[in-house]
Each structure stands twice: as structure tokens, then as C-alpha cells.
Design an enzyme around this catalytic site. Sequence first.
Site, PDB file in Angstrom:
ATOM      1  N   ASP A 173     -13.950  -4.390  40.567  1.00  0.00           N
ATOM      2  CA  ASP A 173     -12.657  -4.968  40.179  1.00  0.00           C
ATOM      3  C   ASP A 173     -12.338  -6.169  41.067  1.00  0.00           C
ATOM      4  O   ASP A 173     -12.837  -6.275  42.187  1.00  0.00           O
ATOM      5  CB  ASP A 173     -11.533  -3.944  40.375  1.00  0.00           C
ATOM      6  CG  ASP A 173     -11.510  -2.864  39.301  1.00  0.00           C
ATOM      7  OD1 ASP A 173     -12.251  -2.964  38.316  1.00  0.00           O
ATOM      8  OD2 ASP A 173     -10.718  -1.909  39.458  1.00  0.00           O
ATOM      9  N   MET A 174     -11.457  -7.039  40.583  1.00  0.00           N
ATOM     10  CA  MET A 174     -11.020  -8.181  41.400  1.00  0.00           C
ATOM     11  C   MET A 174      -9.587  -7.927  41.868  1.00  0.00           C
ATOM     12  O   MET A 174      -8.728  -7.506  41.093  1.00  0.00           O
ATOM     13  CB  MET A 174     -11.095  -9.471  40.587  1.00  0.00           C
ATOM     14  CG  MET A 174     -10.841 -10.712  41.405  1.00  0.00           C
ATOM     15  SD  MET A 174     -11.938 -10.885  42.841  1.00  0.00           S
ATOM     16  CE  MET A 174     -13.404 -11.575  42.071  1.00  0.00           C
TER      17      MET A 174
ATOM     18  N   ARG B 136     -16.114  -9.040  33.544  1.00  0.00           N
ATOM     19  CA  ARG B 136     -14.921  -8.606  32.800  1.00  0.00           C
ATOM     20  C   ARG B 136     -13.872  -9.704  33.000  1.00  0.00           C
ATOM     21  O   ARG B 136     -13.567 -10.060  34.132  1.00  0.00           O
ATOM     22  CB  ARG B 136     -14.371  -7.295  33.353  1.00  0.00           C
ATOM     23  CG  ARG B 136     -13.005  -6.925  32.733  1.00  0.00           C
ATOM     24  CD  ARG B 136     -12.213  -5.938  33.594  1.00  0.00           C
ATOM     25  NE  ARG B 136     -12.833  -4.650  33.685  1.00  0.00           N
ATOM     26  CZ  ARG B 136     -12.663  -3.828  34.729  1.00  0.00           C
ATOM     27  NH1 ARG B 136     -11.916  -4.201  35.764  1.00  0.00           N
ATOM     28  NH2 ARG B 136     -13.256  -2.661  34.752  1.00  0.00           N
TER      29      ARG B 136
ATOM     30  N   GLY C 243      -5.165 -11.196  35.246  1.00  0.00           N
ATOM     31  CA  GLY C 243      -4.852 -11.094  36.679  1.00  0.00           C
ATOM     32  C   GLY C 243      -3.521 -10.404  36.886  1.00  0.00           C
ATOM     33  O   GLY C 243      -2.540 -10.720  36.202  1.00  0.00           O
TER      34      GLY C 243
HETATM   35  C1  FAD Z   1      -9.748  -2.911  31.380  1.00  0.00           C
HETATM   36  C2  FAD Z   1      -8.880  -3.738  32.289  1.00  0.00           C
HETATM   37  C3  FAD Z   1      -9.274  -3.944  33.600  1.00  0.00           C
HETATM   38  C4  FAD Z   1      -8.503  -4.746  34.450  1.00  0.00           C
HETATM   39  N1  FAD Z   1      -8.973  -5.041  35.704  1.00  0.00           N
HETATM   40  C5  FAD Z   1      -8.286  -5.894  36.476  1.00  0.00           C
HETATM   41  C6  FAD Z   1      -8.804  -6.360  37.720  1.00  0.00           C
HETATM   42  O1  FAD Z   1      -9.903  -6.004  38.157  1.00  0.00           O
HETATM   43  N2  FAD Z   1      -8.039  -7.225  38.437  1.00  0.00           N
HETATM   44  C7  FAD Z   1      -6.813  -7.671  37.995  1.00  0.00           C
HETATM   45  O2  FAD Z   1      -6.175  -8.494  38.679  1.00  0.00           O
HETATM   46  N3  FAD Z   1      -6.298  -7.236  36.840  1.00  0.00           N
HETATM   47  C8  FAD Z   1      -7.001  -6.362  36.066  1.00  0.00           C
HETATM   48  N4  FAD Z   1      -6.476  -5.971  34.858  1.00  0.00           N
HETATM   49  C9  FAD Z   1      -5.050  -6.258  34.524  1.00  0.00           C
HETATM   50  C10 FAD Z   1      -4.891  -7.617  33.870  1.00  0.00           C
HETATM   51  O3  FAD Z   1      -5.173  -8.628  34.801  1.00  0.00           O
HETATM   52  C11 FAD Z   1      -3.470  -7.814  33.321  1.00  0.00           C
HETATM   53  O4  FAD Z   1      -2.554  -7.696  34.368  1.00  0.00           O
HETATM   54  C12 FAD Z   1      -3.079  -6.839  32.226  1.00  0.00           C
HETATM   55  O5  FAD Z   1      -4.149  -6.534  31.388  1.00  0.00           O
HETATM   56  C13 FAD Z   1      -1.952  -7.447  31.356  1.00  0.00           C
HETATM   57  O6  FAD Z   1      -2.404  -8.604  30.741  1.00  0.00           O
HETATM   58  P1  FAD Z   1      -2.704  -8.738  29.158  1.00  0.00           P
HETATM   59  O7  FAD Z   1      -3.999  -9.452  28.999  1.00  0.00           O
HETATM   60  O8  FAD Z   1      -2.647  -7.412  28.527  1.00  0.00           O
HETATM   61  O9  FAD Z   1      -1.607  -9.750  28.610  1.00  0.00           O
HETATM   62  P2  FAD Z   1      -0.044  -9.848  28.762  1.00  0.00           P
HETATM   63  O10 FAD Z   1       0.291 -11.224  28.312  1.00  0.00           O
HETATM   64  O11 FAD Z   1       0.415  -9.402  30.117  1.00  0.00           O
HETATM   65  O12 FAD Z   1       0.472  -8.796  27.728  1.00  0.00           O
HETATM   66  C14 FAD Z   1       0.264  -8.911  26.331  1.00  0.00           C
HETATM   67  C15 FAD Z   1       0.866  -7.728  25.616  1.00  0.00           C
HETATM   68  O13 FAD Z   1       0.177  -6.548  26.009  1.00  0.00           O
HETATM   69  C16 FAD Z   1       1.076  -5.445  26.155  1.00  0.00           C
HETATM   70  N5  FAD Z   1       1.104  -5.050  27.584  1.00  0.00           N
HETATM   71  C17 FAD Z   1       0.514  -5.692  28.622  1.00  0.00           C
HETATM   72  N6  FAD Z   1       0.720  -5.034  29.774  1.00  0.00           N
HETATM   73  C18 FAD Z   1       1.446  -3.946  29.452  1.00  0.00           C
HETATM   74  C19 FAD Z   1       1.964  -2.869  30.201  1.00  0.00           C
HETATM   75  N7  FAD Z   1       1.793  -2.762  31.505  1.00  0.00           N
HETATM   76  N8  FAD Z   1       2.668  -1.929  29.527  1.00  0.00           N
HETATM   77  C20 FAD Z   1       2.853  -1.997  28.197  1.00  0.00           C
HETATM   78  N9  FAD Z   1       2.384  -2.998  27.429  1.00  0.00           N
HETATM   79  C21 FAD Z   1       1.697  -3.957  28.054  1.00  0.00           C
HETATM   80  C22 FAD Z   1       2.414  -5.954  25.699  1.00  0.00           C
HETATM   81  O14 FAD Z   1       2.502  -5.709  24.315  1.00  0.00           O
HETATM   82  C23 FAD Z   1       2.312  -7.435  25.965  1.00  0.00           C
HETATM   83  O15 FAD Z   1       3.173  -8.189  25.157  1.00  0.00           O
HETATM   84  C24 FAD Z   1      -7.262  -5.246  33.973  1.00  0.00           C
HETATM   85  C25 FAD Z   1      -6.879  -5.052  32.654  1.00  0.00           C
HETATM   86  C26 FAD Z   1      -7.665  -4.327  31.805  1.00  0.00           C
HETATM   87  C27 FAD Z   1      -7.245  -4.179  30.384  1.00  0.00           C
END
Ligand code: FAD
Length: 306
Positions: free
Chosen positions: A131-132, A183, A187
Site C-alpha cells: 500500500d502507499m 494499483r 489517495g
Molecule cells: C482497493 C483500494 C485500495 C486502496 N489503497 C490505498 C492506498 O494504498 N493508499 C491510499 O492513499 N489510498 C488507498 N485507497 C483509498 C483511495 O485513495 C481513496 O481515498 C478512496 O478510494 C476514495 O476515492 P474514490 O476513488 O472512491 O473517489 P471519491 O471521489 O472519493 O468518491 C467517489 C464516490 O465513491 C463513493 N465513496 C468514496 N469513498 C467513500 C466512503 N468512504 N464511504 C462511502 N462512499 C464512498 C461515494 O459515492 C463517492 O461519491 C484505496 C482504495 C481502494 C478502493
Amino acid sequence: MLTRSALIYLSRQEGLKNFATRFSPFKKLTTRFIAGETTAEAVAAIRDINARGCSASFDHLNESVSNVAATEDEVREYLHLLDLIDQTGINSNVSIKLTQFGLEIDPELAYRNARQIVEESKRRNNFVRVDMEGSNVTQVTIDIFKRLRSEFELNDVGIVLQSYLYRTEQDARDLLKIPARIRLCKGAYDEPAEVAYPDKKDVDANYVRVMQLLLSSGTYHGIATHDPKMIDATVDFVQREGIPKSAFEFQMLYGIRRDLQEQLARDGWGMRVYVPYGKHWYPYFMRRLAERPANIWFVMKNFLKG
Ligand SMILES: Cc1cc2nc3c(=O)[nH]c(=O)nc-3n(C[C@H](O)[C@H](O)[C@H](O)COP(=O)(O)OP(=O)(O)OC[C@H]3O[C@@H](n4cnc5c(N)ncnc54)[C@H](O)[C@@H]3O)c2cc1C
């Protein structure tokens, strides 16, 4: 209303963490995002995820571990997980954080600990995702990953890049040359404008740019997002370019957009669900609230309902 930055600030407060993790009514509220405190609960969650046509990635929650013995406990937990995956036949790989293995004590310690997991995972034909974390450790995380990647193969270990960082497109280009399995996510940490795009539209535009770069490379990557706009952009791109569904996978977090997870899996896309479990859930849980402050109302409602 609590802002994203305030929630991320609270996620790092030790006093609140100690209170929240010991206060049992609060613990119950985490079940939406955390699969449980024990491996048995996490295995049960993964069985359910597998039954819905998705694969999984185990995450034993812990980060910023500050003593050597505790990093060794983390290694033992992951060795046990890899064994458990084989014993139970569940479809899962593992995700690790280098600060969980002592990155903030000594990068060499984190490397040695991570290496043990990758070695055992390779022996079992499984895969480890690094993970980052925050931008203060981006470079050292990439350095350790590259060292691991030079000793192991493409399908043994992969890394994560975050589209909110300015540096990510260049990092992606460099890592693709090795090559490396990446992946891509947006962030989750609170980063200053010196290193990260402050505006969501720029984070999203960079996500699409890097996604296209990754999926044109011929290497198997993970497109990690719950954002329907990012998913549509990915589907449009691969259809236009004739990239097969089997060439990559979508990834989402446990408890978020379960409907979309199932829909994509039903439509024949690879879908992996990241399954966090364990006692140290507080920072992870707070980052999930920070991503969508509306979740606070969801949590409060359930708290008041008892
Ligand atoms: C499999 C996976 C691994 C990850 N690993 C890392 C990592 O190693 N390092 C890191 O910095 N980040 C990691 N993340 C988190 C990522 O960086 C984002 O913070 C997170 O995925 C929210 O971004 P989004 O792309 O869903 O878009 P966003 O623009 O944040 O959200 C889009 C839509 O998704 C839904 N949504 C998003 N978050 C939520 C929530 N918490 N609760 C309910 N609905 C939500 C809502 O409908 C929202 O409108 C990971 C995410 C995933 C899915």
C-alpha cells in the site's frame, strides 16, 4: 461540519484512538468498513465476497508501528494469513503497509520484514501488494518496492500510486519500465498543495491519464475507485482500445458501493475487495469518514439507535 482535513487530523490523535478503540459502543459502528477484529471474521467476510463473484485482499490493520517486537508480530500475522488462505481455499491476496513493518523505525527493518512476506507468498503462489501511505514516505516506499521487485517477479509483488500527487505520472512511467503491477487510487491522506493537486477535478483528470497509461502497458493492474466517473472512463477506454476484461481488475474497499461491486462482477469485470480487519482500525476508519463526511451522519444515526 467537520472537514476532510480535520477528520484526517483526528485520525492521527493517539488519545482519541485509545478512547475509541476501547469504547465498545463505538467499535460496533465500525462494522460497515471493517470486517471484524479477528482473522476468523475476516475469512467469513471474504467467503461472502467470493460468493458474490469477487476476489479479495486481506489487510491486517496497523500502521506507524513504533517498536521492533510489534513489527515482528505483524510479520507473524501475515505469515499466518498466507497459510490460512491456502487452508481455507478462499480467493485472496494480501496488502501490507511498510509503516506497519517498521518503516518509521528503520527502512532496512521494513524491507527485511516485507521481504519475509513476499518470499512466503511467492512460495505459496500468492501476491503481495505494498500500500502507499503519506507523501513523507512515498519515495522510500518506492525504493523498497523496487528492491523487492529486483529480487522477485512481476506476479509476486506490486505497489500503489495515488493520482492526487503531482509526481505520480512520472512514477508510473518509471515503474512500468521495470515492469511493475500497480494499483491506482486517488489517495487518502491530507497532503499540502506543494505535493498534491488541491482540486478534485485535477485529481480525477490525473487518475484518467494514469489509468490510460497503465492499461496500455500490457501489465495486469488494479483500478481502485468507487467513483462511477472513473469506472466509466476506464470501461470506455478499454472498449475503445480493445483491451480485454481479463487484462486488469477493478478494486473497491469493504463496505463501500457493494451494489457497484456486484454489478461489475456480474458484468464480467475482475473485481477485488480490500478487506481490513483487526484491533487497530481507528486511523483507517477515520480516513473513510474523511472521504465522505456524510458517513458521519450514518455512524451517528446508528450510534443513537444503539
Ligand atoms: C482497493 C483500494 C485500495 C486502496 N489503497 C490505498 C492506498 O494504498 N493508499 C491510499 O492513499 N489510498 C488507498 N485507497 C483509498 C483511495 O485513495 C481513496 O481515498 C478512496 O478510494 C476514495 O476515492 P474514490 O476513488 O472512491 O473517489 P471519491 O471521489 O472519493 O468518491 C467517489 C464516490 O465513491 C463513493 N465513496 C468514496 N469513498 C467513500 C466512503 N468512504 N464511504 C462511502 N462512499 C464512498 C461515494 O459515492 C463517492 O461519491 C484505496 C482504495 C481502494 C478502493
